[in-house]
Design a protein around this motif. Structure first.
Motif, mmCIF file in Angstrom:
data_model
loop_
_atom_site.group_PDB
_atom_site.id
_atom_site.type_symbol
_atom_site.label_atom_id
_atom_site.label_comp_id
_atom_site.label_asym_id
_atom_site.label_seq_id
_atom_site.Cartn_x
_atom_site.Cartn_y
_atom_site.Cartn_z
ATOM 1 N N TYR A 123 0.824 -1.213 0.000
ATOM 2 C CA TYR A 123 0.000 0.000 0.000
ATOM 3 C C TYR A 123 0.860 1.265 0.000
ATOM 4 O O TYR A 123 1.967 1.286 0.533
ATOM 5 N N CYS A 124 0.294 2.337 -0.547
ATOM 6 C CA CYS A 124 1.006 3.625 -0.564
ATOM 7 C C CYS A 124 1.162 4.139 0.872
ATOM 8 O O CYS A 124 0.330 3.827 1.738
ATOM 9 N N PRO A 125 2.166 4.987 1.116
ATOM 10 C CA PRO A 125 2.290 5.586 2.448
ATOM 11 C C PRO A 125 1.014 6.368 2.786
ATOM 12 O O PRO A 125 0.489 7.100 1.946
ATOM 13 N N GLY A 126 0.515 6.155 3.994
ATOM 14 C CA GLY A 126 -0.675 6.892 4.428
ATOM 15 C C GLY A 126 -1.992 6.280 3.996
ATOM 16 O O GLY A 126 -3.057 6.820 4.300
ATOM 17 N N CYS A 127 -1.966 5.166 3.292
ATOM 18 C CA CYS A 127 -3.215 4.517 2.858
ATOM 19 C C CYS A 127 -3.937 3.895 4.052
ATOM 20 O O CYS A 127 -3.311 3.317 4.934
ATOM 21 N N GLY A 128 -5.272 3.981 4.028
ATOM 22 C CA GLY A 128 -6.049 3.416 5.131
ATOM 23 C C GLY A 128 -6.150 1.899 5.122
ATOM 24 O O GLY A 128 -6.440 1.286 6.150
ATOM 25 N N GLY A 162 -9.562 -4.252 -6.414
ATOM 26 C CA GLY A 162 -9.122 -2.974 -5.872
ATOM 27 C C GLY A 162 -7.773 -3.158 -5.216
ATOM 28 O O GLY A 162 -7.160 -4.234 -5.274
ATOM 29 N N CYS A 163 -7.322 -2.109 -4.566
ATOM 30 C CA CYS A 163 -5.973 -2.144 -4.006
ATOM 31 C C CYS A 163 -5.791 -3.262 -2.985
ATOM 32 O O CYS A 163 -4.677 -3.741 -2.791
ATOM 33 N N ALA A 164 -6.877 -3.701 -2.332
ATOM 34 C CA ALA A 164 -6.764 -4.745 -1.306
ATOM 35 C C ALA A 164 -6.898 -6.151 -1.894
ATOM 36 O O ALA A 164 -7.131 -7.112 -1.153
ATOM 37 N N ASN A 171 -14.546 3.127 2.341
ATOM 38 C CA ASN A 171 -14.965 4.254 1.503
ATOM 39 C C ASN A 171 -13.818 5.263 1.415
ATOM 40 O O ASN A 171 -13.571 6.017 2.359
ATOM 41 N N ASN A 172 -13.106 5.225 0.261
ATOM 42 C CA ASN A 172 -12.060 6.242 0.053
ATOM 43 C C ASN A 172 -12.446 7.182 -1.088
ATOM 44 O O ASN A 172 -11.598 7.896 -1.621
ATOM 45 N N ALA A 173 -13.732 7.155 -1.445
ATOM 46 C CA ALA A 173 -14.308 8.129 -2.382
ATOM 47 C C ALA A 173 -13.648 8.112 -3.769
ATOM 48 O O ALA A 173 -13.749 9.102 -4.501
ATOM 49 N N PRO A 228 -8.291 7.135 3.946
ATOM 50 C CA PRO A 228 -7.561 7.993 3.006
ATOM 51 C C PRO A 228 -6.936 7.268 1.823
ATOM 52 O O PRO A 228 -6.456 6.143 1.946
ATOM 53 N N CYS A 229 -6.939 7.948 0.680
ATOM 54 C CA CYS A 229 -6.188 7.511 -0.509
ATOM 55 C C CYS A 229 -5.323 8.701 -0.933
ATOM 56 O O CYS A 229 -5.660 9.421 -1.873
ATOM 57 N N PRO A 230 -4.222 8.955 -0.203
ATOM 58 C CA PRO A 230 -3.408 10.135 -0.498
ATOM 59 C C PRO A 230 -2.976 10.195 -1.963
ATOM 60 O O PRO A 230 -2.932 11.276 -2.558
HETATM 61 S S1 SF4 Z 1 -6.232 3.052 -1.988
HETATM 62 FE FE1 SF4 Z 1 -5.010 4.794 -2.779
HETATM 63 S S2 SF4 Z 1 -3.414 5.139 -1.235
HETATM 64 FE FE2 SF4 Z 1 -4.265 3.078 -0.884
HETATM 65 S S3 SF4 Z 1 -2.904 1.710 -2.018
HETATM 66 FE FE3 SF4 Z 1 -4.631 2.246 -3.358
HETATM 67 S S4 SF4 Z 1 -3.904 4.010 -4.555
HETATM 68 FE FE4 SF4 Z 1 -2.541 3.784 -2.784
#
Ligand code: SF4
Ligand SMILES: Cc1ncc(C[n+]2csc(CCOP(=O)(O)OP(=O)(O)O)c2C)c(N)n1
Length: 242
Positions: free
Chosen positions: A18-23, A51-53, A121-123, A212-214
């Motif tokens: 995950y990106c830094p700061g991702c929820g 998705g990212c997860a 929910n990261n919109a 958050p999705c910075p």
């Molecule tokens: S949800 Fe956003 S911040 Fe988190 S890993 Fe995916 S792109 Fe990165």
């Protein structure tokens, strides 16, 4: 020296993508802690989303399955019905749960499946490059709404939790946030309750997490948390919905 904090057994000792700061990473840890605290590690089955997860099972040290985009609650229903003694949860983003999976979400909720749903929910759509999600805020700029979401063309942010709360078979819905440490502690309490409900046979329970999705919000991690508090939580009010 007495050890007062340790990595949960339900979380592998590895770093995440995950990106830094991702929820996502925070909520993964919360779920692992809750599973440990409830002593259900050997009974729990998580359904990973797209998705990212999508590779959440690389981080959780318990059984998991994968579901195609939006189908997590259909897969979870099947698993729970054939293995009623397992504790089954889905972990889904807003693109997964509230766009392509709206159908599965509404019908699983309406059937009152005894499942636990963690709704991130990261919109925005994180994994595919920051396109608009159903939960994108009005005026929020995304890859597909470069001038900001306009209700005339893209409709209003979809309030899935409020919509599901009107269904009689839905037993528990709470919206929480990762915007601060106190709110993150409340998020853990709600997630734990949603698992306890399933253990007690209460029925369909969903926790929506403002996360958050910075990267695709184009903000640093600190400003992302502030944006949740100052902007996002105004559109999606925190607290128990049902
Ligand atoms: S949800 Fe956003 S911040 Fe988190 S890993 Fe995916 S792109 Fe990165
Ligand atoms: C049937 C299908 N259509 C499209 C995709 C592409 N896709 C993968 S992830 C994703 C968006 C995920 O967004 P979200 O659920 O909000 O999760 P996030 O990445 O923000 O955590 C899309 C459109 C797919 N995997 N399957």
């Amino acid at each position: 020296m007495e050890k007062i904090y340790r990595r949960p057994e339900s979380l592998y000792d590895t770093s995440t993508h995950y990106c830094p700061g991702c929820g996502h990473s925070t909520v993964h840890k919360i779920i692992a802690e809750v599973v440990d605290e409830l002593g259900i590690r050997k009974k729990v089955i998580g359904i990973a989303p797209v998705g990212c997860a999508v590779v959440a099972y690389n981080y959780w040290n318990f059984d998991c399955s994968e579901a195609a985009h939006g189908r997590a609650l259909a897969v979870a229903t099947a698993i729970k019905r054939v293995r009623p003694n397992n504790i089954v949860f889905t972990y889904q983003g807003d693109g997964d749960l509230a766009a392509i999976g709206t159908n599965e979400t509404i019908h699983a909720a309406n059937r009152g499946e005894n499942l636990t749903v963690i709704f991130i929910n990261n919109a925005i759509y994180g994994m595919t490059g920051g396109q608009m999600a159903p939960t994108t805020l009005l005026n929020q700029k995304t890859a597909t709404t470069p001038l900001g979401r306009d209700a005339k063309f893209q409709g209003y942010p979809l309030k899935i939790s409020e919509m599901l709360a009107v269904l009689p078979a839905v037993k528990y819905i709470e919206r929480v946030s990762l915007q601060s440490v106190p709110e993150t502690i409340k998020a853990k309490k709600a997630i734990k309750q949603a698992f306890i409900n399933q253990v007690d046979g209460v029925g369909f329970s969903l926790v929506e997490v403002l996360s958050p999705c910075p990267t695709y919000w184009g903000m640093n991690p600190v400003d992302s948390l502030k944006w949740i508090k100052d902007v996002m939580a105004k559109e999606f009010p925190l607290g128990r919905i049902k």
